[in-house]
Design an enzyme around this catalytic site. Structure first.
Site, mmCIF file in Angstrom:
data_model
loop_
_atom_site.group_PDB
_atom_site.id
_atom_site.type_symbol
_atom_site.label_atom_id
_atom_site.label_comp_id
_atom_site.label_asym_id
_atom_site.label_seq_id
_atom_site.Cartn_x
_atom_site.Cartn_y
_atom_site.Cartn_z
ATOM 1 N N LYS A 52 0.901 -1.078 -0.045
ATOM 2 C CA LYS A 52 0.093 -0.020 0.128
ATOM 3 C C LYS A 52 1.026 1.212 0.134
ATOM 4 O O LYS A 52 0.686 2.309 -0.775
ATOM 5 C CB LYS A 52 -0.830 -0.005 0.922
ATOM 6 C CG LYS A 52 -1.846 0.990 1.253
ATOM 7 C CD LYS A 52 -2.256 1.366 2.736
ATOM 8 C CE LYS A 52 -1.365 2.205 3.617
ATOM 9 N NZ LYS A 52 -1.155 3.580 3.626
ATOM 10 N N GLN A 96 -5.875 -2.379 9.550
ATOM 11 C CA GLN A 96 -5.613 -3.740 8.984
ATOM 12 C C GLN A 96 -6.020 -4.746 9.787
ATOM 13 O O GLN A 96 -6.030 -4.936 10.926
ATOM 14 C CB GLN A 96 -4.108 -3.589 8.510
ATOM 15 C CG GLN A 96 -3.436 -4.865 8.096
ATOM 16 C CD GLN A 96 -4.114 -5.018 6.568
ATOM 17 O OE1 GLN A 96 -4.339 -3.939 5.965
ATOM 18 N NE2 GLN A 96 -4.260 -6.331 5.934
ATOM 19 N N ASP A 119 -12.205 1.386 3.148
ATOM 20 C CA ASP A 119 -12.038 -0.226 3.012
ATOM 21 C C ASP A 119 -13.375 -0.563 2.627
ATOM 22 O O ASP A 119 -13.644 -1.640 2.329
ATOM 23 C CB ASP A 119 -11.665 -0.900 4.188
ATOM 24 C CG ASP A 119 -10.349 -1.567 4.159
ATOM 25 O OD1 ASP A 119 -9.729 -1.939 3.111
ATOM 26 O OD2 ASP A 119 -9.694 -1.691 5.235
HETATM 27 N N1 GUN Z 1 -6.973 -8.069 5.938
HETATM 28 C C1 GUN Z 1 -7.019 -8.631 4.588
HETATM 29 N N2 GUN Z 1 -7.474 -7.884 3.504
HETATM 30 C C2 GUN Z 1 -7.930 -6.520 4.008
HETATM 31 C C3 GUN Z 1 -8.407 -5.475 3.510
HETATM 32 O O1 GUN Z 1 -8.750 -5.484 2.524
HETATM 33 N N3 GUN Z 1 -8.618 -4.503 4.411
HETATM 34 C C4 GUN Z 1 -8.058 -4.643 5.662
HETATM 35 N N4 GUN Z 1 -8.222 -3.704 6.352
HETATM 36 N N5 GUN Z 1 -7.626 -5.746 6.099
HETATM 37 C C5 GUN Z 1 -7.377 -6.706 5.170
#
Ligand code: GUN
Length: 294
Positions: A52, A96, A119
């Site tokens: 990211k 996350q 998200d």
């Molecule tokens: N953990 C696995 N995929 C994701 C995601 O797309 N967003 C977040 N925040 N955590 C994750």
């Protein structure tokens, strides 16, 4: 069989985003800012956050990561969310997942302001998605929809079988595929751990989306000839190669690929689109597209 090249689609979209950011900066504006909260040292989460940050840098976004030890209290984490909710310099942020067991992830996600929930995990955004209203779409399902669009894959009237009912992928992609939209308008079957006669159902799929979290789960005898297969899984399997591991998906690619009209590889398929979707959501937050400023 045609390989769906998520890498080149993702690169193309990133170039478009970078050009828009450059124009903003040329005009004297501030770039969009995406923040992330990372608790603990889960290897997959670290990798996702690093990707990211790289992607933000590549397109000119500001990126910040708030890292915390795994023993952070729920109360402290809620304070972090409040801080980011109220920071006018942050357009959007993610927490996350997974979070440590002593923290109620739902409570944390529900504290994020829907306007900053890039998200798309907050109940307001999930509800808006279910109702077909504008919302932040969760990144992986949004990335899959972009691949259908870019490859001109017809979804209307097709039988789409989804494997897995997670909040992050299976449930939202099943809603998107059945939505009255293009891409969309599919007849959707959502399969999960209690589904009976799974291969019988998957063999009926014109479009099969595997998000089950088990390496190589989908075998050739589960797939109809000519199906479109989308593999959401990403697994790191130890081996005795120089790297010490290889990456594979939920689909047994060697077996299944020859039967498909289209298939996403792992790596190089859906994964790269996920990050791009997060960037696109951040741009939407920056422009207050989903929730216009009053
Ligand atoms: N953990 C696995 N995929 C994701 C995601 O797309 N967003 C977040 N925040 N955590 C994750």
């Amino acid at each position: 069989m045609e390989l769906i090249d998520g890498k080149s689609i993702a690169e193309g979209i990133k170039k478009e985003i970078a050009a828009k950011v450059a124009a903003i900066i040329d005009a004297g504006g501030e770039p969009p800012h995406l923040a992330a909260v990372l608790v603990g040292d889960d290897a997959a989460s670290q990798t996702y956050i690093a990707s990211k940050e790289r992607a933000c840098k590549a397109v000119g976004f500001t990126s910040s990561v708030y890292r915390y030890e795994p023993d952070i209290t729920e109360k402290k984490l809620l304070e972090v969310v409040d801080f980011l909710n109220n920071d006018p310099d942050v357009n959007g942020f993610i927490v996350q997942l997974p979070l440590p067991k002593h923290i109620d992830a739902d409570k944390i996600l529900q504290r994020i302001k829907p306007e900053k929930d890039v998200d798309g995990f907050h109940p307001v955004n999930v509800g808006r998605l279910a109702l077909g209203l504008p919302s932040y779409l969760p990144a992986t399902p949004a990335g899959i929809m972009l691949l259908f669009e870019k490859y001109g894959i017809e979804t209307e009237g097709k039988h789409c079988v989804v494997l897995g009912r997670s909040n992050i992928v299976g449930t939202p992609i099943s809603l998107l595929m059945s939505r009255k939209a293009k891409p969309g308008n599919s007849t959707v079957t959502l399969c999960h751990s209690k589904t009976v006669n799974l291969p019988e159902i998957t063999r009926q799929a014109d479009i099969l989306i595997a998000a089950i979290g088990q390496p190589g789960f989908v075998k050739a005898d589960m797939v109809k000839t000519g199906a479109v297969v989308i593999d959401v899984g990403i697994h790191r399997i130890s081996d005795d190669s120089e790297k010490g591991y290889y990456i594979c998906g939920d689909v047994d690619f060697e077996q299944v690929a020859p039967k498909c009209s289209f298939i996403t590889p792992v790596p190089g398929g859906v994964g790269l689109m996920t990050i791009v979707s997060l960037l696109l959501n951040t741009f939407k937050a920056y422009n207050a597209e989903i929730y216009p400023k009053q």
